[in-house]
Design a protein around this motif. Structure first.
Motif, PDB file in Angstrom:
ATOM      1  N   UNK A  65       0.845  -1.192   0.000  1.00 23.77           N
ATOM      2  CA  UNK A  65       0.000   0.000   0.000  1.00 23.77           C
ATOM      3  C   UNK A  65       0.882   1.245   0.000  1.00 23.77           C
ATOM      4  N   UNK A  66       1.415   1.620  -1.172  1.00 21.71           N
ATOM      5  CA  UNK A  66       2.342   2.749  -1.271  1.00 21.71           C
ATOM      6  C   UNK A  66       1.769   4.040  -0.686  1.00 21.71           C
ATOM      7  N   UNK A  67       2.620   4.751   0.070  1.00 24.36           N
ATOM      8  CA  UNK A  67       2.220   6.028   0.646  1.00 24.36           C
ATOM      9  C   UNK A  67       1.536   5.938   1.989  1.00 24.36           C
ATOM     10  N   UNK A  68       1.242   4.719   2.440  1.00 26.40           N
ATOM     11  CA  UNK A  68       0.545   4.566   3.719  1.00 26.40           C
ATOM     12  C   UNK A  68       1.485   4.855   4.879  1.00 26.40           C
ATOM     13  N   UNK A  69       1.014   5.655   5.837  1.00 24.75           N
ATOM     14  CA  UNK A  69       1.788   5.960   7.049  1.00 24.75           C
ATOM     15  C   UNK A  69       0.807   6.364   8.131  1.00 24.75           C
ATOM     16  N   UNK A  70       0.872   5.710   9.275  1.00 23.95           N
ATOM     17  CA  UNK A  70      -0.075   5.994  10.352  1.00 23.95           C
ATOM     18  C   UNK A  70       0.572   5.847  11.721  1.00 23.95           C
ATOM     19  N   UNK A  71       1.783   6.357  11.854  1.00 29.85           N
ATOM     20  CA  UNK A  71       2.444   6.309  13.153  1.00 29.85           C
ATOM     21  C   UNK A  71       1.832   7.348  14.094  1.00 29.85           C
ATOM     22  N   UNK A  72       1.917   7.073  15.371  1.00 30.77           N
ATOM     23  CA  UNK A  72       1.470   8.019  16.390  1.00 30.77           C
ATOM     24  C   UNK A  72       2.676   8.780  16.918  1.00 30.77           C
ATOM     25  N   UNK A  73       2.625  10.110  16.867  1.00 25.68           N
ATOM     26  CA  UNK A  73       3.733  10.848  17.471  1.00 25.68           C
ATOM     27  C   UNK A  73       3.428  11.145  18.937  1.00 25.68           C
ATOM     28  N   UNK A  74       4.497  11.268  19.695  1.00 29.71           N
ATOM     29  CA  UNK A  74       4.401  11.657  21.103  1.00 29.71           C
ATOM     30  C   UNK A  74       5.253  12.904  21.261  1.00 29.71           C
ATOM     31  N   UNK A  75       4.685  13.942  21.862  1.00 34.46           N
ATOM     32  CA  UNK A  75       5.408  15.203  21.926  1.00 34.46           C
ATOM     33  C   UNK A  75       5.119  15.985  23.191  1.00 34.46           C
ATOM     34  N   UNK A  76       5.875  17.075  23.343  1.00 34.98           N
ATOM     35  CA  UNK A  76       5.746  17.957  24.511  1.00 34.98           C
ATOM     36  C   UNK A  76       5.240  19.315  24.043  1.00 34.98           C
ATOM     37  N   UNK A  77       4.160  19.774  24.666  1.00 35.06           N
ATOM     38  CA  UNK A  77       3.602  21.082  24.354  1.00 35.06           C
ATOM     39  C   UNK A  77       3.380  21.854  25.648  1.00 35.06           C
ATOM     40  N   UNK A  78       3.433  23.179  25.543  1.00 36.51           N
ATOM     41  CA  UNK A  78       3.158  24.055  26.678  1.00 36.51           C
ATOM     42  C   UNK A  78       1.907  24.874  26.372  1.00 36.51           C
ATOM     43  N   UNK A  79       1.305  25.488  27.367  1.00 39.26           N
ATOM     44  CA  UNK A  79       0.175  26.380  27.080  1.00 39.26           C
ATOM     45  C   UNK A  79       0.622  27.546  26.197  1.00 39.26           C
ATOM     46  N   UNK A  80      -0.249  28.008  25.339  1.00 40.81           N
ATOM     47  CA  UNK A  80       0.057  29.170  24.499  1.00 40.81           C
ATOM     48  C   UNK A  80       0.396  30.359  25.401  1.00 40.81           C
ATOM     49  N   UNK A  81       1.345  31.174  24.939  1.00 38.91           N
ATOM     50  CA  UNK A  81       1.765  32.325  25.725  1.00 38.91           C
ATOM     51  C   UNK A  81       2.968  32.070  26.605  1.00 38.91           C
ATOM     52  N   UNK A  82       3.456  30.830  26.623  1.00 39.68           N
ATOM     53  CA  UNK A  82       4.671  30.525  27.376  1.00 39.68           C
ATOM     54  C   UNK A  82       5.832  31.341  26.799  1.00 39.68           C
ATOM     55  N   UNK A  83       6.595  32.054  27.629  1.00 42.52           N
ATOM     56  CA  UNK A  83       7.675  32.899  27.119  1.00 42.52           C
ATOM     57  C   UNK A  83       8.645  32.142  26.214  1.00 42.52           C
ATOM     58  N   UNK A  84       9.079  32.813  25.165  1.00 43.67           N
ATOM     59  CA  UNK A  84       9.966  32.193  24.183  1.00 43.67           C
ATOM     60  C   UNK A  84      11.230  31.646  24.840  1.00 43.67           C
ATOM     61  N   UNK A  85      11.759  32.377  25.825  1.00 40.45           N
ATOM     62  CA  UNK A  85      12.981  31.939  26.482  1.00 40.45           C
ATOM     63  C   UNK A  85      12.777  30.603  27.215  1.00 40.45           C
ATOM     64  N   UNK A  86      11.601  30.420  27.809  1.00 37.13           N
ATOM     65  CA  UNK A  86      11.322  29.147  28.476  1.00 37.13           C
ATOM     66  C   UNK A  86      11.169  28.020  27.469  1.00 37.13           C
ATOM     67  N   UNK A  87      10.512  28.306  26.361  1.00 41.43           N
ATOM     68  CA  UNK A  87      10.344  27.308  25.308  1.00 41.43           C
ATOM     69  C   UNK A  87      11.717  26.868  24.792  1.00 41.43           C
TER      70      UNK A  87
END
Length: 318
Positions: free
Chosen positions: A238-260
């Motif tokens: 099935x060419x082109x098929x991809x369904x991996x689950x990513x796991x990531x880290x997010x912060x609330x919007x507005x978190x200071x750029x320096x902390x990010x």
């Protein structure tokens, strides 16, 4: 103009000062899934290392509920101070397209820090099914439209979405049998009560080794060192098929750029350590460690991808 410039300077100075004094108290990782799932495993592993690096405890808080919506909503409303972070999966971009009532906007309400890893799934079938490859499996399902069932850990789960994408791309008809979690779904699949499933490498490896399940393909775009002899679904039929689950880290919007930037730098340093990479590989994870901008682009791309799948399958959950 001078007043505006002064305010901007004050905000920048304050933001730098906050970043320099960070962290002054324990950090909370909100995991919107149950204990022992892929996000929980990575959150606890990363939390221990990050706590050692930053000199503050990192507490993992499992806030499971509504397919991850409860935890996501909690972080979206948290103070943007770097002390409450979201460690979740791509369910955060699936849910807004699937559920009628989701009070967060993943683009507006979150600040991406980094995607940690991809958790590819394995297409597995019960041995009673006479298919030993992806091509044979597609041909079999096409010959029996609506007669073959697939099990998932619930509506909107990674297994559910992977199967619906497969159905759409392969042009086949399978019947969804949702369970309340991956464990009971796998038990019934191994027992032959259902025929097909898409689950993580770690969840399926024991069943495959003992012959209770047959692995046909990996949902990633490249093979995994954890199962080196297993082809990808894309290369196996099935060419082109991809369904991996990513796991990531997010912060609330507005978190200071320096902390990010601070958090991104410390996390990616940990991910670059050889023993960390080895631990990820053993679990079947493909490490990512991208930038906040790259992660943001990935989130937007996945929102569109799963919106199309859900629309084609006419899926909705109240």
């Amino acid at each position: 103009m001078r007043m505006l410039a002064g305010v901007a300077l004050l905000m920048a100075t304050t933001s730098v000062a906050v970043a320099q004094g960070y962290p002054a108290k324990p950090i909370r990782f909100v995991v919107p899934h149950t204990v022992a799932g892929s996000p929980d495993i990575l959150a606890r592993f990363l939390g221990t290392r990050l706590g050692d690096t930053l000199g503050q405890q990192v507490v993992v808080d499992n806030l499971a509920g509504a397919a991850g919506i409860v935890g996501a909503e909690r972080v979206a409303r948290a103070a943007p101070d770097g002390y409450t972070l979201f460690v979740g999966s791509s369910a955060v971009v699936i849910n807004p397209n699937l559920y009628k009532k989701v009070s967060y906007d993943v683009v507006r309400d979150f600040q991406p820090i980094t995607a940690l890893a991809l958790a590819p799934l394995v297409l597995v079938v019960h041995p009673s099914l006479p298919a030993r490859s992806v091509r044979e499996f597609i041909a079999l399902v096409k010959s029996k439209p609506g007669a073959i069932n697939y099990a998932s850990g619930g509506s909107g789960s990674a297994a559910h979405m992977a199967a619906e994408l497969f159905k759409s791309m392969a042009g086949v008809d399978m019947v969804h049998v949702p369970y309340k979690g991956t464990a009971p779904a796998l038990i019934d699949l191994a027992g032959g009560h259902v025929s097909v499933g898409f689950y993580t490498v770690s969840a399926t490896s024991g069943h495959v080794k003992t012959g209770r399940l047959r692995a046909l393909g990996l949902t990633a775009l490249k093979r995994s060192p954890a199962v080196p002899g297993l082809p990808t679904v894309a290369e196996a039929g099935l060419p082109g098929y991809e369904a991996s689950t990513w796991i990531g880290v997010l912060a609330p919007a507005g978190t200071p750029r320096e902390l990010v930037e601070r958090l991104h730098g410390e996390i990616t340093k940990i991910l670059a350590l050889p023993d960390v990479q080895q631990a990820f590989a053993v679990q079947g994870f493909d490490m990512i460690a991208n930038t906040p901008a790259e992660f943001a682009a990935q989130i937007k791309s996945d929102l569109a991808k799963w919106a199309r799948v859900i629309k084609v399958a006419k899926l909705t959950v109240d």
